[in-house]
Write a protein that holds these residues in place. Structure first.
Motif, PDB file in Angstrom:
ATOM      1  N   GLU A  74       0.794  -1.201  -0.027  1.00 26.64           N
ATOM      2  CA  GLU A  74       0.121   0.140   0.150  1.00 26.64           C
ATOM      3  C   GLU A  74       0.920   1.291   0.026  1.00 26.64           C
ATOM      4  OE1 GLU A  74      -4.209  -0.935   2.232  1.00 26.64           O
ATOM      5  OE2 GLU A  74      -2.247  -0.798   3.658  1.00 26.64           O
ATOM      6  N   GLU A  75       2.045   1.176   0.642  1.00 27.54           N
ATOM      7  CA  GLU A  75       2.703   2.497   0.961  1.00 27.54           C
ATOM      8  C   GLU A  75       3.365   2.698  -0.549  1.00 27.54           C
ATOM      9  OE1 GLU A  75       4.236   1.909   5.490  1.00 27.54           O
ATOM     10  OE2 GLU A  75       5.480   1.218   3.651  1.00 27.54           O
ATOM     11  N   GLY A  78       1.011   4.261  -2.627  1.00 28.58           N
ATOM     12  CA  GLY A  78       0.632   5.646  -2.320  1.00 28.58           C
ATOM     13  C   GLY A  78       1.750   6.415  -2.862  1.00 28.58           C
ATOM     14  N   ARG A  79       2.908   6.253  -2.884  1.00 28.23           N
ATOM     15  CA  ARG A  79       4.246   6.842  -3.274  1.00 28.23           C
ATOM     16  C   ARG A  79       3.946   6.971  -4.799  1.00 28.23           C
ATOM     17  NH1 ARG A  79       7.087   3.530   0.204  1.00 28.23           N
ATOM     18  NH2 ARG A  79       7.668   2.228  -1.427  1.00 28.23           N
ATOM     19  N   ALA A  82       1.441   9.677  -5.812  1.00 21.05           N
ATOM     20  CA  ALA A  82       1.624  11.023  -5.237  1.00 21.05           C
ATOM     21  C   ALA A  82       1.577  12.150  -6.429  1.00 21.05           C
ATOM     22  CB  ALA A  82       2.816  11.126  -4.577  1.00 21.05           C
ATOM     23  N   ARG A  85      -3.483  11.730  -7.462  1.00 18.45           N
ATOM     24  CA  ARG A  85      -4.434  10.911  -6.689  1.00 18.45           C
ATOM     25  C   ARG A  85      -5.874  10.848  -7.595  1.00 18.45           C
ATOM     26  NH1 ARG A  85      -7.783   7.862  -5.821  1.00 18.45           N
ATOM     27  NH2 ARG A  85      -8.793   7.516  -3.749  1.00 18.45           N
ATOM     28  N   LYS A 124      -3.779   5.766   5.789  1.00 13.87           N
ATOM     29  CA  LYS A 124      -2.573   6.231   6.020  1.00 13.87           C
ATOM     30  C   LYS A 124      -1.151   5.854   5.172  1.00 13.87           C
ATOM     31  CE  LYS A 124       0.443   7.282  10.159  1.00 13.87           C
ATOM     32  NZ  LYS A 124       0.891   7.104  11.464  1.00 13.87           N
ATOM     33  N   ARG A 125      -1.268   4.638   4.962  1.00 11.49           N
ATOM     34  CA  ARG A 125      -0.229   4.005   4.258  1.00 11.49           C
ATOM     35  C   ARG A 125      -0.341   4.403   2.556  1.00 11.49           C
ATOM     36  NH1 ARG A 125      -0.882  -0.609   7.723  1.00 11.49           N
ATOM     37  NH2 ARG A 125      -2.535  -1.562   6.359  1.00 11.49           N
ATOM     38  N   GLY A 127      -1.567   7.176   1.702  1.00  6.57           N
ATOM     39  CA  GLY A 127      -1.381   8.716   1.582  1.00  6.57           C
ATOM     40  C   GLY A 127      -2.633   9.227   1.063  1.00  6.57           C
ATOM     41  N   THR A 128      -3.860   8.945   1.308  1.00 12.03           N
ATOM     42  CA  THR A 128      -5.170   9.531   0.680  1.00 12.03           C
ATOM     43  C   THR A 128      -5.994   9.729   1.921  1.00 12.03           C
ATOM     44  OG1 THR A 128      -6.794   9.316  -0.945  1.00 12.03           O
ATOM     45  CG2 THR A 128      -6.178   7.120   0.128  1.00 12.03           C
ATOM     46  N   ASP A 129      -7.339  10.392   1.626  1.00 10.72           N
ATOM     47  CA  ASP A 129      -8.216  10.513   2.553  1.00 10.72           C
ATOM     48  C   ASP A 129      -9.627   9.706   2.133  1.00 10.72           C
ATOM     49  OD1 ASP A 129      -9.073  11.905   0.424  1.00 10.72           O
ATOM     50  OD2 ASP A 129      -9.385  13.927   1.455  1.00 10.72           O
TER      51      ASP A 129
END
Length: 332
Positions: A74-75, A78-79, A82, A85, A124-125, A127-129
């Motif tokens: 997931e991280e 997310g990266r 970036a 999104r 969190k991992r 990096g999104t809401d």
């Protein structure tokens, strides 16, 4: 063994779109698990490049899960997204428990509190809401499906999740879940050699208007025709699966030869034929082949250009793999 053809540049391939609930998604997505785990040593740099290439191509349904590489998958996703999104449709999963550090699956947990914590950790991992599509990874037999889905529905109400999905679900649980909250998608293994869902699950999903996301559509690389697809390395978890055991491998290699012969007639690769077979199952079917190489993504998208004949389909429909999908490892 004949040499398989090199796929042509598929840069002009148009990717059809469909819907999962309110989500606009491509007819082929990208499985991200193998970028960090499962098939030997991960390739995070290649995975990042492939995710960004998928966004450029419009194959922007990105599939991950909280257990893949203990969250680092997931991280990675997310990266990779970036700054982009809005170009991505993120699908992730929760509900399988693992051993700390080594990350081996050991059970399931569908309790509402676990799913809530899982979603917040995934956000969190990543990096999104908001998670676009949140799957219950496996049904917990000790928790009523209404409770698990009800907790996920609360995440929708809170604006943390857009759509809900279920992975590896049976027809009865699917009906009950959908009556609790609309289910946008089911994620099931579907390939030429994994067809258990066709008799009961697919008809119910279509009756209810639920999309079908097919994972492992190339049967974890077996149908790719590549040597590694039949002979995984020492750190590759396929070595633990029945279809790659020595007693079954010879039979399955002959099966791959049949796919390779059809591919040769279409000047395509076996992987493209395997994906074309899944794609013709319906406009509500979205295969999510995994790769960490941009050129393989382009190859996979070339499946949209293949028109299988009735004779091809009859041959492919008649292929049966030796060995079950999973052994004691369970599934991911």
């Amino acid at each position: 063994m004949t040499e398989q053809p090199t796929p042509n540049d598929q840069s002009t391939t148009t990717i059809p779109r469909t819907r999962l609930g309110e989500l606009d998604v491509p007819r082929m997505g990208l499985g991200c698990m193998g970028m960090t785990t499962a098939y030997g040593r991960g390739n995070p740099d290649g995975g990042t490049a492939t995710i960004r290439h998928a966004l450029d191509r419009g194959a922007n349904l990105l599939d991950t899960a909280d257990i893949y590489a203990s969250g680092s998958n997931e991280e990675l996703v997310g990266r990779a997204i970036a700054g982009r999104r809005d170009d991505a449709v993120i699908a992730t999963k929760c509900g399988i428990t693992t051993l700390p550090v080594i990350g081996l699956p050991i059970g399931v947990n569908g309790h509402p509190s676990y799913l809530r914590r899982g979603a917040e950790a995934s956000l969190k991992r990543l990096g999104t809401d908001v998670i676009d599509l949140y799957y219950l990874h496996r049904i917990d037999p000790n928790v009523p499906i209404e409770e698990s889905v009800g907790a996920m529905a609360e995440l929708v109400k809170r604006g943390l999740v857009r759509e809900i999905g279920l992975s590896e679900v049976g027809p009865a649980d699917l009906r009950t879940a959908h009556a609790t909250h609309p289910i946008a998608a089911i994620e099931m293994e579907w390939s030429i050699v994994s067809r258990e869902l066709e008799d009961e699950v697919v008809p119910v999903a279509r009756e209810l208007g639920i999309g079908i996301v097919g994972y492992s559509p190339i049967s974890r690389g077996m149908l790719s025709g590549d040597a590694a697809g039949m002979n995984p390395g020492l750190l590759d978890f396929r070595r633990l699966l029945p279809r790659w055991q020595r007693t079954n491998r010879e039979h399955n290699a002959r099966l791959v030869d049949a796919v390779r012969a059809i591919a040769a007639r279409h000047r395509a690769t076996p992987a493209q034929v395997a994906l074309a077979w899944v794609l013709v199952k319906g406009e509500d079917v979205i295969p999510i082949p995994g790769t960490s190489k941009p050129h393989r993504l382009d190859e996979n998208l070339g499946a949209f250009d293949i028109e299988l004949t009735p004779e091809d389909t009859a041959i492919l429909d008649g292929l049966t793999a030796a060995g079950e999908r999973y052994g004691r490892t369970g599934g991911a």
